[in-house]
Design an enzyme around this catalytic site. Structure first.
Site, mmCIF file in Angstrom:
data_model
loop_
_atom_site.group_PDB
_atom_site.id
_atom_site.type_symbol
_atom_site.label_atom_id
_atom_site.label_comp_id
_atom_site.label_asym_id
_atom_site.label_seq_id
_atom_site.Cartn_x
_atom_site.Cartn_y
_atom_site.Cartn_z
ATOM 1 N N LEU A 24 62.010 2.639 28.989
ATOM 2 C CA LEU A 24 62.410 1.352 28.420
ATOM 3 C C LEU A 24 63.375 1.532 27.261
ATOM 4 O O LEU A 24 64.147 0.626 26.942
ATOM 5 C CB LEU A 24 61.176 0.586 27.942
ATOM 6 C CG LEU A 24 60.219 0.100 29.039
ATOM 7 C CD1 LEU A 24 58.954 -0.468 28.410
ATOM 8 C CD2 LEU A 24 60.904 -0.944 29.907
ATOM 9 N N GLY A 25 63.348 2.691 26.607
ATOM 10 C CA GLY A 25 64.255 2.931 25.493
ATOM 11 C C GLY A 25 63.844 4.152 24.716
ATOM 12 O O GLY A 25 62.770 4.720 24.922
ATOM 13 N N GLY A 27 64.198 5.777 20.531
ATOM 14 C CA GLY A 27 64.614 5.560 19.152
ATOM 15 C C GLY A 27 64.291 6.758 18.296
ATOM 16 O O GLY A 27 64.001 7.853 18.800
ATOM 17 N N GLY A 28 64.330 6.536 16.987
ATOM 18 C CA GLY A 28 64.112 7.631 16.065
ATOM 19 C C GLY A 28 62.705 8.199 16.116
ATOM 20 O O GLY A 28 62.491 9.376 15.836
ATOM 21 N N GLY A 30 60.559 8.054 18.926
ATOM 22 C CA GLY A 30 60.175 8.621 20.211
ATOM 23 C C GLY A 30 60.742 7.836 21.364
ATOM 24 O O GLY A 30 61.673 7.045 21.223
ATOM 25 N N VAL A 32 60.022 5.232 24.680
ATOM 26 C CA VAL A 32 59.129 4.199 25.185
ATOM 27 C C VAL A 32 59.295 4.125 26.701
ATOM 28 O O VAL A 32 60.407 3.969 27.212
ATOM 29 C CB VAL A 32 59.422 2.826 24.554
ATOM 30 C CG1 VAL A 32 58.434 1.786 25.080
ATOM 31 C CG2 VAL A 32 59.336 2.909 23.040
ATOM 32 N N LYS A 47 54.463 4.652 24.314
ATOM 33 C CA LYS A 47 55.375 5.264 23.352
ATOM 34 C C LYS A 47 54.937 6.691 23.079
ATOM 35 O O LYS A 47 53.836 6.924 22.580
ATOM 36 C CB LYS A 47 55.413 4.465 22.047
ATOM 37 C CG LYS A 47 56.475 4.944 21.063
ATOM 38 C CD LYS A 47 56.689 3.932 19.960
ATOM 39 C CE LYS A 47 57.905 4.276 19.109
ATOM 40 N NZ LYS A 47 58.204 3.231 18.121
ATOM 41 N N ASP A 141 56.629 -1.512 8.911
ATOM 42 C CA ASP A 141 57.966 -1.366 9.490
ATOM 43 C C ASP A 141 58.308 -2.579 10.345
ATOM 44 O O ASP A 141 58.812 -2.450 11.459
ATOM 45 C CB ASP A 141 58.052 -0.079 10.317
ATOM 46 C CG ASP A 141 59.504 0.295 10.673
ATOM 47 O OD1 ASP A 141 60.427 -0.147 9.938
ATOM 48 O OD2 ASP A 141 59.706 1.006 11.674
#
Length: 274
Positions: A24-25, A27-28, A30, A32, A47, A141
């Site tokens: 799904l994506g 990022g910084g 990890g 997903v 995740k 966050d």
């Protein structure tokens, strides 16, 4: 089936009792994945965090103990955490899959929110914070990336992760959070409580209303200096939201309203509205 990119050769095929179907994506923190529970057959979001540095590793029992708290968070307006575990020295979290884009993407593609759409978004995210704080959980966050606009309404995700990864309520040697949405106290050592989420709520709502975070999106040092020393840029936001956002962005956490007070003001309860 929900849309997801293909798995890469180094990706695992399953984590715990969940078969991974695609990405799904990333990022910084990890990667997903879109997964399917082998128990319920339902889609889930999984995740998998990047491998930590040697000195940053959190014991599995500490990780699980901190995440156990989020099970008590009411499910409305949040994506429920379902499971967690480890793959070698890497932690993973399984949560309810929300079929919808992040607020950051929607604003980038369709422009800022206004009118009733902005009001409904503000109420939904504030409601999620009330649920988190009532359960003793501080997000730490909250950003437009962590608000998904699902088909059944906005959902806050990734709550409780920063504390689970550090095992601490305090900010010590590292900054935990997304700079443009961090409260001033996150830049200093000390305990972090619910006021950091209220600040982040104000910053997220300013982004939703204007398309820009209240302290800009330039380099990290510039943004952090503005958070610490400058007043927020609130653009053309009108009252009563303007005053509420400004109150949430107060430098002193003691001067910010609580999440419940924010919600009361949004729904216009006469004993709290100004």
């Amino acid at each position: 089936m929900p849309s997801a990119g293909p798995l890469q050769p180094a990706d695992p095929e399953r984590l715990g009792a969940h078969r991974l179907l695609g990405r799904l994506g990333e990022g910084g923190q990890g990667v997903v994945y879109l997964g399917r529970s082998e128990v319920t057959g339902e889609h889930v979001a999984v995740k998998l965090f990047h491998a930590p540095a040697e000195g940053d590793r959190t014991a599995p029992e500490t990780f699980g103990r901190e995440l156990e708290m989020v099970r008590h968070v009411a499910r409305f307006c949040t994506a429920q955490v379902l499971d967690w575990g480890t793959l070698g020295d890497r932690h993973f979290i399984v949560s309810e899959y929300v079929d919808g884009p992040p607020l950051s993407q929607v604003v980038a593609e369709d422009g800022p929110r206004s009118g009733g759409a902005l009001d409904r978004l503000a109420i939904a995210i504030a409601t999620a914070l009330v649920a988190l704080h009532d359960a003793g959980v501080v997000h730490r966050d909250l950003t437009p990336h962590n608000v998904l606009l699902g088909t059944d309404g906005p959902r806050v995700i990734d709550f409780g992760i920063s504390r689970a990864l550090t095992g601490s309520r305090t900010m010590a040697s590292k900054v935990v959070g997304t700079p443009a949405y961090m409260a001033p106290e996150q830049l200093e050592p000390g305990e972090l409580g619910p006021p950091v989420d209220v600040f982040a709520w104000g910053a997220t709502m300013v982004f939703a209303a204007t398309g820009l975070p209240p302290f800009g999106n330039e380099s990290i040092p510039v943004v952090l200096n503005r958070i610490a020393h400058h007043e927020p840029e609130l653009g053309g936001i009108e009252e009563p939201l303007r005053g509420l956002f400004a109150a949430c962005l107060a430098k002193d956490p003691a001067l910010r309203p609580t999440a419940r007070e924010v919600l009361d003001r949004l729904v216009g309860r006469p004993d709290t509205a100004e």
